[in-house]
Motif scaffolding. Structure first.
Motif, PDB file in Angstrom:
ATOM      1  N   VAL A  93       0.867  -1.191   0.000  1.00  0.00           N
ATOM      2  CA  VAL A  93       0.000   0.000   0.000  1.00  0.00           C
ATOM      3  C   VAL A  93       0.902   1.239   0.000  1.00  0.00           C
ATOM      4  O   VAL A  93       2.115   1.128   0.214  1.00  0.00           O
ATOM      5  N   ASN A  94       0.293   2.408  -0.224  1.00  0.00           N
ATOM      6  CA  ASN A  94       1.119   3.610  -0.341  1.00  0.00           C
ATOM      7  C   ASN A  94       1.367   4.289   1.008  1.00  0.00           C
ATOM      8  O   ASN A  94       1.359   5.511   1.100  1.00  0.00           O
ATOM      9  N   ILE A  95       1.619   3.473   2.032  1.00  0.00           N
ATOM     10  CA  ILE A  95       1.961   4.057   3.340  1.00  0.00           C
ATOM     11  C   ILE A  95       3.438   4.430   3.305  1.00  0.00           C
ATOM     12  O   ILE A  95       4.230   3.775   2.605  1.00  0.00           O
ATOM     13  N   ASP A  96       3.805   5.494   4.028  1.00  0.00           N
ATOM     14  CA  ASP A  96       5.209   5.869   4.151  1.00  0.00           C
ATOM     15  C   ASP A  96       5.789   5.009   5.278  1.00  0.00           C
ATOM     16  O   ASP A  96       5.387   5.140   6.433  1.00  0.00           O
ATOM     17  N   LYS A  97       6.752   4.150   4.955  1.00  0.00           N
ATOM     18  CA  LYS A  97       7.294   3.234   5.982  1.00  0.00           C
ATOM     19  C   LYS A  97       7.844   3.986   7.199  1.00  0.00           C
ATOM     20  O   LYS A  97       7.829   3.459   8.312  1.00  0.00           O
ATOM     21  N   ALA A  98       8.275   5.213   6.956  1.00  0.00           N
ATOM     22  CA  ALA A  98       8.799   6.010   8.075  1.00  0.00           C
ATOM     23  C   ALA A  98       7.691   6.326   9.082  1.00  0.00           C
ATOM     24  O   ALA A  98       7.964   6.693  10.225  1.00  0.00           O
ATOM     25  N   ASN A  99       6.446   6.182   8.651  1.00  0.00           N
ATOM     26  CA  ASN A  99       5.317   6.431   9.548  1.00  0.00           C
ATOM     27  C   ASN A  99       4.774   5.148  10.175  1.00  0.00           C
ATOM     28  O   ASN A  99       3.702   5.159  10.771  1.00  0.00           O
ATOM     29  N   THR A 100       5.479   4.051   9.991  1.00  0.00           N
ATOM     30  CA  THR A 100       5.009   2.779  10.559  1.00  0.00           C
ATOM     31  C   THR A 100       5.933   2.391  11.715  1.00  0.00           C
ATOM     32  O   THR A 100       7.152   2.404  11.567  1.00  0.00           O
ATOM     33  N   TYR A 101       5.342   2.080  12.827  1.00  0.00           N
ATOM     34  CA  TYR A 101       6.139   1.770  14.016  1.00  0.00           C
ATOM     35  C   TYR A 101       5.814   0.372  14.539  1.00  0.00           C
ATOM     36  O   TYR A 101       4.645  -0.009  14.656  1.00  0.00           O
ATOM     37  N   VAL A 102       6.880  -0.375  14.808  1.00  0.00           N
ATOM     38  CA  VAL A 102       6.776  -1.693  15.444  1.00  0.00           C
ATOM     39  C   VAL A 102       7.815  -1.646  16.556  1.00  0.00           C
ATOM     40  O   VAL A 102       8.921  -1.144  16.326  1.00  0.00           O
ATOM     41  N   PRO A 103       7.490  -2.110  17.769  1.00  0.00           N
ATOM     42  CA  PRO A 103       8.523  -2.044  18.812  1.00  0.00           C
ATOM     43  C   PRO A 103       9.758  -2.839  18.383  1.00  0.00           C
ATOM     44  O   PRO A 103       9.637  -3.816  17.645  1.00  0.00           O
ATOM     45  N   SER A 104      10.928  -2.394  18.852  1.00  0.00           N
ATOM     46  CA  SER A 104      12.152  -3.106  18.480  1.00  0.00           C
ATOM     47  C   SER A 104      12.395  -4.265  19.434  1.00  0.00           C
ATOM     48  O   SER A 104      12.442  -4.088  20.644  1.00  0.00           O
ATOM     49  N   GLY A 105      12.576  -5.437  18.857  1.00  0.00           N
ATOM     50  CA  GLY A 105      12.875  -6.622  19.666  1.00  0.00           C
ATOM     51  C   GLY A 105      14.356  -6.794  19.916  1.00  0.00           C
ATOM     52  O   GLY A 105      14.781  -7.721  20.596  1.00  0.00           O
ATOM     53  N   ILE A 106      15.161  -5.898  19.346  1.00  0.00           N
ATOM     54  CA  ILE A 106      16.616  -6.048  19.512  1.00  0.00           C
ATOM     55  C   ILE A 106      17.240  -4.832  20.197  1.00  0.00           C
ATOM     56  O   ILE A 106      18.459  -4.689  20.219  1.00  0.00           O
ATOM     57  N   ALA A 107      16.383  -3.995  20.766  1.00  0.00           N
ATOM     58  CA  ALA A 107      16.912  -2.820  21.477  1.00  0.00           C
ATOM     59  C   ALA A 107      17.802  -3.294  22.628  1.00  0.00           C
ATOM     60  O   ALA A 107      17.460  -4.253  23.327  1.00  0.00           O
ATOM     61  N   THR A 108      18.950  -2.641  22.797  1.00  0.00           N
ATOM     62  CA  THR A 108      19.841  -3.070  23.889  1.00  0.00           C
ATOM     63  C   THR A 108      19.240  -2.671  25.233  1.00  0.00           C
ATOM     64  O   THR A 108      19.366  -3.397  26.209  1.00  0.00           O
ATOM     65  N   ASP A 109      18.560  -1.525  25.236  1.00  0.00           N
ATOM     66  CA  ASP A 109      17.891  -1.091  26.465  1.00  0.00           C
ATOM     67  C   ASP A 109      16.378  -1.223  26.254  1.00  0.00           C
ATOM     68  O   ASP A 109      15.727  -0.312  25.738  1.00  0.00           O
ATOM     69  N   LEU A 110      15.843  -2.349  26.665  1.00  0.00           N
ATOM     70  CA  LEU A 110      14.425  -2.613  26.389  1.00  0.00           C
ATOM     71  C   LEU A 110      13.507  -1.710  27.200  1.00  0.00           C
ATOM     72  O   LEU A 110      12.428  -1.344  26.750  1.00  0.00           O
ATOM     73  N   ASP A 111      13.986  -1.353  28.388  1.00  0.00           N
ATOM     74  CA  ASP A 111      13.189  -0.479  29.225  1.00  0.00           C
ATOM     75  C   ASP A 111      13.009   0.879  28.539  1.00  0.00           C
ATOM     76  O   ASP A 111      11.901   1.433  28.491  1.00  0.00           O
ATOM     77  N   ALA A 112      14.102   1.377  27.964  1.00  0.00           N
ATOM     78  CA  ALA A 112      14.043   2.654  27.249  1.00  0.00           C
ATOM     79  C   ALA A 112      13.156   2.518  26.013  1.00  0.00           C
ATOM     80  O   ALA A 112      12.395   3.434  25.683  1.00  0.00           O
ATOM     81  N   GLU A 113      13.234   1.372  25.354  1.00  0.00           N
ATOM     82  CA  GLU A 113      12.398   1.148  24.162  1.00  0.00           C
ATOM     83  C   GLU A 113      10.909   1.182  24.550  1.00  0.00           C
ATOM     84  O   GLU A 113      10.088   1.769  23.848  1.00  0.00           O
ATOM     85  N   CYS A 114      10.563   0.561  25.669  1.00  0.00           N
ATOM     86  CA  CYS A 114       9.166   0.567  26.147  1.00  0.00           C
ATOM     87  C   CYS A 114       8.696   2.005  26.388  1.00  0.00           C
ATOM     88  O   CYS A 114       7.612   2.397  25.952  1.00  0.00           O
ATOM     89  N   LYS A 115       9.544   2.768  27.067  1.00  0.00           N
ATOM     90  CA  LYS A 115       9.161   4.161  27.389  1.00  0.00           C
ATOM     91  C   LYS A 115       9.029   4.980  26.107  1.00  0.00           C
ATOM     92  O   LYS A 115       8.092   5.772  25.959  1.00  0.00           O
ATOM     93  N   ALA A 116       9.967   4.787  25.189  1.00  0.00           N
ATOM     94  CA  ALA A 116       9.953   5.554  23.933  1.00  0.00           C
ATOM     95  C   ALA A 116       8.705   5.197  23.113  1.00  0.00           C
ATOM     96  O   ALA A 116       8.111   6.057  22.462  1.00  0.00           O
ATOM     97  N   TYR A 117       8.312   3.927  23.174  1.00  0.00           N
ATOM     98  CA  TYR A 117       7.134   3.501  22.401  1.00  0.00           C
ATOM     99  C   TYR A 117       5.862   4.167  22.944  1.00  0.00           C
ATOM    100  O   TYR A 117       5.037   4.673  22.189  1.00  0.00           O
TER     101      TYR A 117
END
Ligand code: GLP
Length: 237
Positions: A93-117
C-alpha cells in the motif's frame, strides 16, 4: 458500547473488518491505526491492499503503531512482526514506511524502548482505531494472562500455550522466542475505537469468556468490556 457481529465465513469477517479500517482512513486520512499480526488479520489486510490498488484508499498520510514484537528478532527475520507487516501490508500500500512503528525486539535497552514507544503513542495523541486479534488464552498483543493488567509497553514472558500456538510459523517450538515486547493495556484502552477479530470454532470459547465472562487479567481481552467503543467480529470458520 460493544457491537458483537457474528458472520459465517472468514471472507465476510475480513471484508467487514477492512471496511471499518477503510472508513477510518477515509474519515481521517492522517489517522493513527493500531495494527496487529497473527493469521486473523491477513484477509483484512488483503482487502485493504486491493482497495488501495484500485485507487479507493489512500494510506499516504496514515501513521501506524503495531502491537508487539518478539525479543531477539530483528526486522529482517521472517518471523519478526516487522517483517510480517511489511510483507502482509506495508509493501503493498502507499503508506510511508517512516510512519510505521513496530517495537524493536533487539533494542539493547528494552526499558528505554518501552518508554519511547509509549511516548510515541502519546505524541500521536493516541490511537484512533486499534485492530486486535485474540490468543487462545485471551491475550491481546502479547499481554498474557497474569495477576494484574499492565498499563505501559512492557516485556513479557510468553505462555507455554502461546509458544506452542506460534510454533507453526517456526521450524520447531524451540525456535519461538520466549519473550516479547508489547503495547500495554493503557494505549489499547485509550484507543478511540477498538476492532477485535476472531475466526473459527477454536476461538469461540475464549471470545465468549472475554466478552461475556468476568473482567479479569487472567483473561486479558476481558478488559475490553470496559472500553466505550468496541466492535467484535467473530466468524464461524
Ligand atoms: C499472536 C499475536 C497476537 C495475535 C494472537 C492470535 O501471538 N501476538 O497479536 O492476536 O497471537 O493469533 P492468530 O490470529 O494467528 O490466531
Amino acid at each position: 458500547m460493544m457491537k458483537f457481529i457474528t458472520v459465517k465465513t472468514y471472507e465476510e469477517l475480513s471484508k467487514k473488518a477492512a471496511s471499518i479500517i477503510a472508513s477510518q482512513v477515509i474519515l481521517k486520512p492522517n489517522c493513527v491505526l493500531g495494527l496487529a499480526t497473527g493469521s486473523s488479520p491477513v484477509g483484512t489486510y488483503k482487502n485493504l491492499i486491493k482497495w488501495c490498488a484500485d485507487g479507493d484508499l489512500d494510506f499516504s498520510a496514515v501513521r501506524s503503531i503495531n502491537l508487539d514484537e518478539y525479543i531477539g528478532l530483528d526486522g529482517t527475520h521472517e518471523q519478526s512482526y516487522r517483517y510480517f507487516m511489511n510483507d502482509n501490508l506495508f509493501n503493498h500500500v502507499n503508506i510511508d514506511k517512516a510512519n510505521t512503528y513496530v517495537p524493536s525486539g533487539i533494542a539493547t535497552d528494552l526499558d528505554a524502548e518501552c518508554k519511547a514507544y509509549d511516548a510515541r503513542v502519546e505524541a500521536f495523541g493516541g490511537i484512533d482505531l486499534q485492530l486486535l486479534g485474540i490468543g487462545l488464552d485471551g491475550h491481546i498483543g502479547f499481554n498474557e494472562p497474569c495477576d494484574e493488567f499492565v498499563k505501559g509497553t512492557n516485556v513479557v514472558e510468553l505462555d507455554e500455550s502461546t509458544i506452542e500456538a506460534n510454533a507453526r510459523f517456526f521450524d520447531s517450538a524451540d525456535e519461538v522466542p520466549k519473550k516479547a515486547i508489547t503495547l500495554g493495556m493503557g494505549a489499547i484502552m485509550q484507543a478511540k475505537a477498538v476492532l477485535l477479530i476472531a475466526n473459527g470454532e477454536k476461538k469461540r470459547e475464549i471470545v465468549e469468556k472475554a466478552f461475556f465472562g468476568p473482567i479479569t487479567p487472567m483473561v486479558p481481552a476481558s478488559i475490553l468490556q470496559l472500553h466505550p467503543n468496541v466492535t467484535v467480529i467473530f466468524s464461524e470458520n
